[in-house]
Design an enzyme around this catalytic site. Structure first.
Site, PDB file in Angstrom:
ATOM      1  N   LYS A 203     -43.695   5.309   8.373  1.00 12.59           N
ATOM      2  CA  LYS A 203     -42.708   5.912   7.189  1.00 12.59           C
ATOM      3  C   LYS A 203     -41.373   5.312   7.622  1.00 12.59           C
ATOM      4  CE  LYS A 203     -40.611  10.279   6.080  1.00 12.59           C
ATOM      5  NZ  LYS A 203     -40.865  11.673   5.644  1.00 12.59           N
TER       6      LYS A 203
HETATM    7  C1  5RP Z   1     -37.088  12.972   9.375  1.00 13.92           C
HETATM    8  C2  5RP Z   1     -38.154  13.145   8.616  1.00 13.92           C
HETATM    9  C3  5RP Z   1     -38.200  14.308   7.638  1.00 13.92           C
HETATM   10  O1  5RP Z   1     -38.061  15.660   8.308  1.00 13.92           O
HETATM   11  C4  5RP Z   1     -38.549  14.312   6.187  1.00 13.92           C
HETATM   12  O2  5RP Z   1     -39.988  14.109   6.160  1.00 13.92           O
HETATM   13  C5  5RP Z   1     -37.517  13.317   5.505  1.00 13.92           C
HETATM   14  O3  5RP Z   1     -37.953  13.237   3.929  1.00 13.92           O
HETATM   15  P1  5RP Z   1     -36.703  13.402   2.974  1.00 13.92           P
HETATM   16  O4  5RP Z   1     -36.016  12.077   3.569  1.00 13.92           O
HETATM   17  O5  5RP Z   1     -37.564  12.569   2.026  1.00 13.92           O
HETATM   18  O6  5RP Z   1     -36.070  14.481   2.771  1.00 13.92           O
HETATM   19  O7  5RP Z   1     -39.080  12.352   8.340  1.00 13.92           O
HETATM   20  O8  5RP Z   1     -36.876  11.699   9.644  1.00 13.92           O
END
Ligand code: 5RP
Length: 295
Positions: A203
């Site tokens: 991610k």
């Molecule tokens: C932090 C994370 C998260 O807590 C979350 O998954 C981020 O999601 P978004 O940016 O779409 O609110 O991965 O790095």
């Protein structure tokens, strides 16, 4: 005792039909064992090869984030529209019904709060408990260039080793520190390190310049984080552009649950991800869903 085969029908061994031996649909994932592939196929749709993950794990370091004050009220109505739920084990056990058919991607690193140095994370879920919760993947934050870079990479590699023993894939989540430049050069470095060290998917954040160089130099699928809340059309455009540049899906949080109409937004994102809908059309769909809920 099973009954003997007394059927009078002639047996047919289809000797002229070779058994199919298909490659697994997901980039870089063909050499995993059956259980690992099966879990990945719960997260990524075998039909589109893509995923819509709903991220609401933010509380693990920042407490009751805006929109997540009551996960039971804000997130449960969204779950039917996501392919996978990205969450913490505390929220899974306290709020998510075990009858959910959705895949679970569990946050498995943590430690510091927003009041401290965020890169100082440790592994926060034992693989045995991940198996007990029947998760489809575990997620670990990796802070390339951060103060505790090596420790966070070690968290990833230990989870990969533990996950390989039981068939649970690891999602490497690249965290960009406050003082770091968020550009393709940095993201290429961070996602490639995660993939080289065994993350089954990664991610990261979308960057407008050269994101295709990030996806093409990463041997496993990439999902993009949503980041800070944007106007809906901009968030849909970001998702569309990321997918066009080779991303395999989204793992969005704030751009869904902080939207004025989260269910409508998630449905619009689904259309972009799985149907390749253009951002403007998806935004019209969002507006239509939003208005129909109001009536
Ligand atoms: C932090 C994370 C998260 O807590 C979350 O998954 C981020 O999601 P978004 O940016 O779409 O609110 O991965 O790095």
């Amino acid at each position: 005792m099973p009954e003997a085969d007394v059927s009078k029908k002639e047996k047919n061994f289809h000797t002229d039909v070779p058994q199919k031996n298909e490659l697994f649909f997901l980039k870089g994932s063909n050499n995993y064992d059956w259980g690992m592939k099966n879990r990945l196929a719960r997260i990524f749709s075998p039909a589109s090869g893509r995923t819509v993950m709903l991220a609401f794990d933010h509380g693990y370091f920042q407490g009751p984030t805006t929109g997540l004050e009551r996960v039971d009220l804000s997130i449960l109505p969204l779950a039917p529209y996501a392919d996978a739920l990205m969450l913490t084990r505390g929220i899974l056990r306290s709020i998510i019904p075990p009858s959910t058919p959705r895949a679970v991607v569990m946050r498995a690193s943590g430690g510091p709060s927003i009041l401290k140095e965020l890169s100082n994370e440790q592994i926060a879920v034992d693989m045995e408990d991940a198996v007990r919760m029947n998760v489809s993947a575990v997620a670990v934050q990796v802070f390339i260039g951060g103060e505790h870079e090596t420790q966070s990479v070690h968290n990833l590699t230990r989870l990969v080793d533990a996950g390989m023993r039981v068939g649970i894939p690891v999602l490497g989540v690249t965290a960009v520190g406050k003082d770091m430049v968020r550009d393709a050069k940095y993201i290429r470095l961070a996602v490639r390190i995660c993939a080289e060290l065994g993350a089954a998917f990664v991610k990261t954040y979308y960057v407008e310049q050269d994101f295709d160089s990030v996806t093409s130099s990463c041997p496993v699928p990439i999902v993009i984080a949503g980041g800070k809340k944007l106007p809906e059309l901009d968030a849909l455009t970001m998702a569309y552009n990321a997918l066009s540049a080779g991303a395999s899906g989204v793992d969005m949080g704030r751009n869904i649950f902080q939207s004025d109409a989260p269910v409508a937004m998630l449905q619009a994102v689904r259309n972009v991800v799985h149907e390749g809908m253009k951002p403007r059309e998806a935004f019209e769909l969002y507006s239509k869903f939003k208005n129909s809920v109001k009536k």
